[in-house]
Design a protein around this motif. Structure first.
Motif, short mmCIF file in Angstrom:
data_model
loop_
_atom_site.label_atom_id
_atom_site.label_comp_id
_atom_site.label_asym_id
_atom_site.label_seq_id
_atom_site.Cartn_x
_atom_site.Cartn_y
_atom_site.Cartn_z
N LYS A 48 0.82 -1.20 0.00
CA LYS A 48 0.00 0.00 0.00
C LYS A 48 0.87 1.27 0.00
CE LYS A 48 -3.95 1.79 2.50
NZ LYS A 48 -4.73 1.76 3.74
N TYR A 49 1.92 1.27 0.84
CA TYR A 49 2.79 2.44 0.92
C TYR A 49 3.50 2.68 -0.42
CZ TYR A 49 2.20 2.06 5.98
OH TYR A 49 1.68 1.97 7.23
N LYS A 53 3.39 5.88 -3.10
CA LYS A 53 4.55 6.63 -3.61
C LYS A 53 4.47 6.79 -5.13
CE LYS A 53 7.11 5.14 0.39
NZ LYS A 53 8.04 4.21 1.03
N VAL A 96 14.60 1.11 -1.13
CA VAL A 96 14.34 -0.30 -0.85
C VAL A 96 13.34 -0.30 0.29
CG1 VAL A 96 15.32 -2.50 -0.12
CG2 VAL A 96 16.69 -0.93 -1.52
N GLN A 97 12.12 -0.72 0.00
CA GLN A 97 11.09 -0.70 1.03
C GLN A 97 11.49 -1.63 2.19
OE1 GLN A 97 8.45 1.28 1.10
NE2 GLN A 97 7.25 0.40 2.74
N LEU A 98 11.44 -1.08 3.39
CA LEU A 98 11.81 -1.84 4.58
C LEU A 98 10.55 -2.22 5.35
CD1 LEU A 98 14.81 0.43 5.65
CD2 LEU A 98 14.89 -1.70 4.34
N ASP A 120 15.79 7.90 0.25
CA ASP A 120 15.34 7.84 1.65
C ASP A 120 16.26 8.61 2.59
OD1 ASP A 120 12.99 6.42 2.11
OD2 ASP A 120 13.99 4.48 1.92
N PRO A 260 -4.10 8.55 10.60
CA PRO A 260 -3.47 9.05 9.37
C PRO A 260 -3.75 10.53 9.09
CG PRO A 260 -5.42 7.73 8.86
CD PRO A 260 -5.20 7.60 10.36
N GLY A 261 -3.07 11.04 8.07
CA GLY A 261 -3.30 12.42 7.61
C GLY A 261 -2.29 13.42 8.14
N GLY A 264 2.49 10.77 7.77
CA GLY A 264 2.57 9.82 6.65
C GLY A 264 2.65 10.51 5.29
N PRO A 265 1.68 11.38 4.96
CA PRO A 265 1.76 12.08 3.68
C PRO A 265 3.01 12.98 3.56
CG PRO A 265 -0.43 12.30 4.64
CD PRO A 265 0.42 11.62 5.66
N ARG A 268 5.98 10.93 2.40
CA ARG A 268 5.93 10.70 0.96
C ARG A 268 6.34 11.94 0.19
NH1 ARG A 268 0.10 8.04 0.77
NH2 ARG A 268 0.05 9.22 -1.17
N1 LIG Z 1 12.76 2.34 2.76
C1 LIG Z 1 11.64 2.72 3.35
N2 LIG Z 1 11.26 4.01 3.30
C2 LIG Z 1 10.12 4.42 3.91
O1 LIG Z 1 9.79 5.63 3.87
C3 LIG Z 1 9.30 3.45 4.57
C4 LIG Z 1 9.74 2.11 4.57
N3 LIG Z 1 10.91 1.79 3.96
N4 LIG Z 1 9.00 1.15 5.16
C5 LIG Z 1 7.74 1.44 5.77
C6 LIG Z 1 7.62 2.86 6.22
C7 LIG Z 1 6.20 3.34 6.40
N5 LIG Z 1 6.06 4.49 5.56
C8 LIG Z 1 4.89 5.22 5.37
C9 LIG Z 1 4.74 6.13 4.37
C10 LIG Z 1 3.55 6.79 4.16
C11 LIG Z 1 2.46 6.55 4.97
C12 LIG Z 1 1.18 7.24 4.70
O2 LIG Z 1 1.08 8.02 3.78
N6 LIG Z 1 0.14 6.98 5.47
C13 LIG Z 1 -1.17 7.56 5.29
C14 LIG Z 1 -2.28 6.54 5.50
C15 LIG Z 1 -2.07 5.23 4.81
C16 LIG Z 1 -3.09 4.21 5.28
O3 LIG Z 1 -4.27 4.56 5.46
O4 LIG Z 1 -2.70 3.05 5.47
C17 LIG Z 1 -1.41 8.66 6.32
O5 LIG Z 1 -0.69 8.66 7.34
O6 LIG Z 1 -2.28 9.47 6.11
C18 LIG Z 1 2.59 5.66 5.99
C19 LIG Z 1 3.81 5.00 6.20
C20 LIG Z 1 7.21 4.68 4.86
N7 LIG Z 1 8.12 3.77 5.19
#
Ligand SMILES: Nc1nc(=O)c2c([nH]1)NC[C@@H]1CN(c3ccc(C(=O)N[C@@H](CCC(=O)O)C(=O)O)cc3)C=[N+]21
Length: 284
Positions: A48-49, A53, A96-98, A120, A260-261, A264-265, A268
């Motif tokens: 989903k994340y 992106k 690299v998604q972790l 990152d 959220p909101g 997280g955004p 990104r």
């Molecule tokens: N190499 C790497 N880089 C990362 O940046 C990375 C990763 N690995 N692994 C996992 C985490 C998690 N992460 C998020 C990014 C966006 C939201 C995001 O946009 N969340 C929305 C809601 C999403 C939903 O509803 O599930 C919000 O907060 O509004 C959340 C979590 C980036 N990560």
């Protein structure tokens, strides 16, 4: 008193509209920024994340390069994709998604990345540059926290900030950003070994809660008027996001980031900023 909202969605949208203009200017000069993602396994959250992106990329005109490997991928197979993106001129930055699946040496994978393509800001070279006050792509979530505070006029200079957590993506780099001369905050880092977390939290002007512990920060721990950033992501039994901040904190705090909101955004959006800045550096 009800806290004002640190609106990550709106702030991220403003950043993206600025980036759209900058990406168009880069394209005029013959450079199209391209963000790569390497996703290993089938964790629904990670999928989903990563999808989010690429949606962001499409919005601002950044090209998307998606690489997916099965959960059974070996260290060598993952490293081969890292080498491929290092060599691909269309990929100007990637992540690299972790986390990577159990048994994979994450640090070895990250160290193999070209630091100049590290979107990152988590490559050891770039974390080292941050420590040494050299220009580097900044870690996205901590930088998103700062940008969110600035966008709402929350004073960082001189503030007492408590960071809860010591993870590599947020807890460790967050104090490095906050204590630069340009921010001049005073930081206390708390973690599971902290003897009296509440005592520290109660003194904070700004709390960055990144422990991944549901509702860890409670209303009685928060100084009236403080800014509280909820970075934690846990999931309820029904799969809903549960942050590190108890909902009652909104009655005490001066500012609160929804989750959220919120952060997280912003994470990104800062990722896109790193990709565009790297492309801008490449054209001089
Ligand atoms: N190499 C790497 N880089 C990362 O940046 C990375 C990763 N690995 N692994 C996992 C985490 C998690 N992460 C998020 C990014 C966006 C939201 C995001 O946009 N969340 C929305 C809601 C999403 C939903 O509803 O599930 C919000 O907060 O509004 C959340 C979590 C980036 N990560």
């Amino acid at each position: 008193m009800t806290a004002q909202i640190l609106d990550g969605k709106a702030t991220a949208a403003a950043i993206k509209s600025d980036l759209t203009v900058r990406v168009a200017a880069l394209k005029e000069k013959g450079v199209t920024p391209g963000l790569g993602t390497i996703l290993v396994g089938d964790d629904p959250g990670s999928q989903k994340y990563v999808a989010g992106k690429h949606r962001d990329c499409a919005q601002v005109g950044i090209a998307s390069i998606q690489r997916e490997l099965p959960a059974t991928a070996t260290q060598e197979e993952i490293e081969a994709v890292v080498r491929e993106l290092n060599a691909d001129p269309a990929c100007t930055g990637y992540i690299v998604q972790l986390p990577l699946p159990r048994g994979i040496d994450e640090n070895r994978v990250l160290e193999l990345m070209d630091p100049d393509k590290d979107a990152d800001g988590l490559h050891p070279m770039n974390l080292g540059r941050l420590v040494l006050n050299e220009p580097a792509p900044l870690p996205c979530t901590p930088n998103g926290v700062l940008t969110l505070l600035r966008a709402h006029g929350v004073e960082i200079k001189g503030a007492e900030v408590v960071v809860v957590g010591r993870g590599v993506t947020i807890g460790r780099p967050m104090p490095l950003l906050l204590t630069r001369r340009s921010e001049n905050a005073t930081v206390t880092q708390c973690h599971t070994g902290t003897r009296d977390l509440s005592a520290h939290l109660r003194r904070a002007d700004i709390i960055v809660a990144a422990a991944g512990s549901a509702h860890l920060v409670r209303p009685e721990d928060v100084k009236p008027g403080a800014a509280v950033l909820d970075v934690g992501v846990s999931r309820s039994a029904e799969g809903k996001i549960v942050g590190d901040v108890h909902p009652g904190v909104a009655e005490v705090a001066g500012w609160i980031s929804p989750n959220p909101g919120g952060v997280g955004p912003m994470t990104r959006a800062q990722l896109l900023v790193n990709v565009v800045e790297a492309a801008e550096r490449s054209v001089g």
